[in-house]
Enzyme design. Structure first.
Site, PDB file in Angstrom:
ATOM      1  N   TYR A  53       0.843  -1.118   0.161  1.00  6.84           N
ATOM      2  CA  TYR A  53       0.068  -0.109   0.010  1.00  6.84           C
ATOM      3  C   TYR A  53       0.870   1.184   0.038  1.00  6.84           C
ATOM      4  CZ  TYR A  53      -4.130  -2.723   1.066  1.00  6.84           C
ATOM      5  OH  TYR A  53      -5.143  -3.665   0.935  1.00  6.84           O
ATOM      6  N   SER A 216     -14.036  -4.049  -0.065  1.00  4.66           N
ATOM      7  CA  SER A 216     -14.999  -3.293  -1.008  1.00  4.66           C
ATOM      8  C   SER A 216     -16.365  -3.498  -0.669  1.00  4.66           C
ATOM      9  CB  SER A 216     -14.468  -3.739  -2.512  1.00  4.66           C
ATOM     10  OG  SER A 216     -15.227  -2.705  -3.451  1.00  4.66           O
ATOM     11  N   PRO A 217     -16.883  -3.159   0.678  1.00  2.00           N
ATOM     12  CA  PRO A 217     -18.137  -3.518   0.926  1.00  2.00           C
ATOM     13  C   PRO A 217     -19.048  -2.603   0.165  1.00  2.00           C
ATOM     14  CG  PRO A 217     -17.106  -2.328   2.470  1.00  2.00           C
ATOM     15  CD  PRO A 217     -16.228  -2.629   1.512  1.00  2.00           C
ATOM     16  N   LEU A 218     -18.851  -1.590  -0.464  1.00  2.00           N
ATOM     17  CA  LEU A 218     -19.733  -0.610  -1.260  1.00  2.00           C
ATOM     18  C   LEU A 218     -19.508  -0.950  -2.671  1.00  2.00           C
ATOM     19  CD1 LEU A 218     -19.601   2.503   0.799  1.00  2.00           C
ATOM     20  CD2 LEU A 218     -20.876   0.606   1.488  1.00  2.00           C
ATOM     21  N   GLY A 220     -17.065  -0.456  -4.642  1.00  2.00           N
ATOM     22  CA  GLY A 220     -16.285   0.774  -5.202  1.00  2.00           C
ATOM     23  C   GLY A 220     -17.187   1.946  -5.364  1.00  2.00           C
ATOM     24  N   GLY A 221     -18.038   2.167  -4.360  1.00  2.84           N
ATOM     25  CA  GLY A 221     -19.094   3.137  -4.262  1.00  2.84           C
ATOM     26  C   GLY A 221     -20.347   2.845  -4.846  1.00  2.84           C
ATOM     27  N   LEU A 223     -22.553   1.048  -4.149  1.00  4.64           N
ATOM     28  CA  LEU A 223     -23.681   0.915  -3.156  1.00  4.64           C
ATOM     29  C   LEU A 223     -23.720   2.016  -2.188  1.00  4.64           C
ATOM     30  CD1 LEU A 223     -23.026  -3.133  -2.505  1.00  4.64           C
ATOM     31  CD2 LEU A 223     -25.051  -2.140  -3.962  1.00  4.64           C
ATOM     32  N   GLY A 224     -22.978   2.916  -2.347  1.00  3.06           N
ATOM     33  CA  GLY A 224     -22.881   4.115  -1.318  1.00  3.06           C
ATOM     34  C   GLY A 224     -23.923   5.291  -1.859  1.00  3.06           C
ATOM     35  N   GLY A 225     -24.906   5.053  -2.442  1.00  3.52           N
ATOM     36  CA  GLY A 225     -25.656   5.999  -3.052  1.00  3.52           C
ATOM     37  C   GLY A 225     -25.467   6.863  -4.233  1.00  3.52           C
TER      38      GLY A 225
END
Length: 330
Positions: A53, A216-218, A220-221, A223-225
């Site tokens: 990283y 990556s629970p969203l 990559g965004g 699922l974040g609205g």
């Protein structure tokens, strides 16, 4: 903050895992330190990183930022369950050299010492194999890990991006060797929109007592609205998220998801995290906040209770593959 055991171990970890991949590339050191302080204040004790990283010419930068934070004292290191990863070549591409990557005993030995130096600590709590290494037998890998455990440099070993059969192979090899606990955790891509892990990875992890740590629970965004943000004039989606939304069927699914959660008065990103916390075998999702506000949203998600009706509706929008092996065997 709620806590759980990491897989079959006695190690207690928070239901949210602080991901640090943004530290360095997107979040400067001062803000990264502030986010880690805030995470501890909220009770998050499980921090995840990787030796690569920082990326590119700055590989190792993220571990160094964490190490500088530990050096501030205040029991920071003692309060954190620290996880990092090994696999990638840490040299610049032009300087890459044989045996400086993957999971040979030689590279594991070299990589762990380098990570310990950057992290300014004497041990790593969970040392994770970032990818499978088709060239190195698990007998060699476990021999190297056993030495590190005996030296006190690591406590547990985990995997990342492993298929189910490799989880089984790794732990069966560990069992044959005797005296080796084997893998205790698996990091995998898993979220409402990407549920293939339910086919083999999660069943294997549960069978062998590994804690599942979704990254990556969203998605990559996605699922974040993301659609709501576009409508409100916020940052437009890019990359794979934009490519997904270009498909009318996929966009309609995301719109239905956002509409459902608006009806329930729940932020989409928080619902996506809360959904993962209901899934069998999941220890906690990795959240990678770039700001303190994003961290606070994740903490709210960990306290959110989703009704059975809402969970059923989410399954209708994002159906999983079904039980394994029935989902693919007949």
């Amino acid at each position: 903050m709620k806590y759980t055991q990491l897989g079959r171990t006695g190690l207690k970890v928070s239901r949210l895992v602080l991901g640090t991949m943004n530290f360095g590339p997107q979040t400067d050191e001062a803000d990264s330190h502030a986010i880690m302080d805030a995470a501890l204040e909220k009770g998050i004790n499980f921090f995840d990183t990787a030796n690569v990283y920082g990326w590119g010419d700055n590989k190792g930068r993220t571990e160094s930022i964490i190490g500088n934070w530990f050096a501030k004292g205040g029991d920071r290191r003692d309060k954190v369950v620290l996880a990092t990863k090994v696999y990638g070549n840490m040299a610049a591409e032009a300087d890459a050299w044989p045996n400086h990557d993957k999971l040979s005993a030689l590279n594991i030995r070299r990589a762990v010492d380098a990570s310990l130096k950057r992290l300014q600590t004497d041990h790593i709590d969970v040392y994770q194999f970032h990818h499978i290494d088709r060239s190195t037998p698990f007998e060699e890998i476990w021999q190297a890990i056993d030495v590190l455990v005996q030296q006190g440099k690591i406590l547990y070993a985990g995997s990342s991006n492993f298929p189910g059969y490799k989880i089984a192979q790794a732990n069966e090899t560990a069992a044959r060797r005797g005296g080796t606990i084997g893998l205790v955790s698996e990091q995998c891509l898993y979220n409402l929109a990407e549920r293939r892990a339910e086919m083999e990875v999660i069943p294997a992890a549960r069978e062998y007592g590994l804690g599942v740590i979704p990254w990556s629970p969203l998605q990559g965004g996605l699922l974040g609205g993301v659609i709501k943000k576009e409508v409100q004039g916020g940052r437009r989606a890019g990359g794979r998220t934009a490519d997904t939304l270009a498909d009318p069927a996929a966009r309609a699914r995301i719109q239905a998801y956002e509409d459902l959660l608006e009806k329930h008065g729940i932020e989409p990103g928080e619902a996506a995290l809360a959904w993962l916390l209901t899934r069998p075998g999941v220890t906690g999702p990795i959240v990678g906040p770039r700001t303190a506000e994003q961290l606070q949203s994740a903490v709210r998600a960990s306290e959110l209770e989703l009704s059975d009706d809402l969970l059923a509706s989410l399954d209708e929008i994002f159906p999983g593959p079904g039980p394994s092996p029935e989902a693919f065997a007949w």
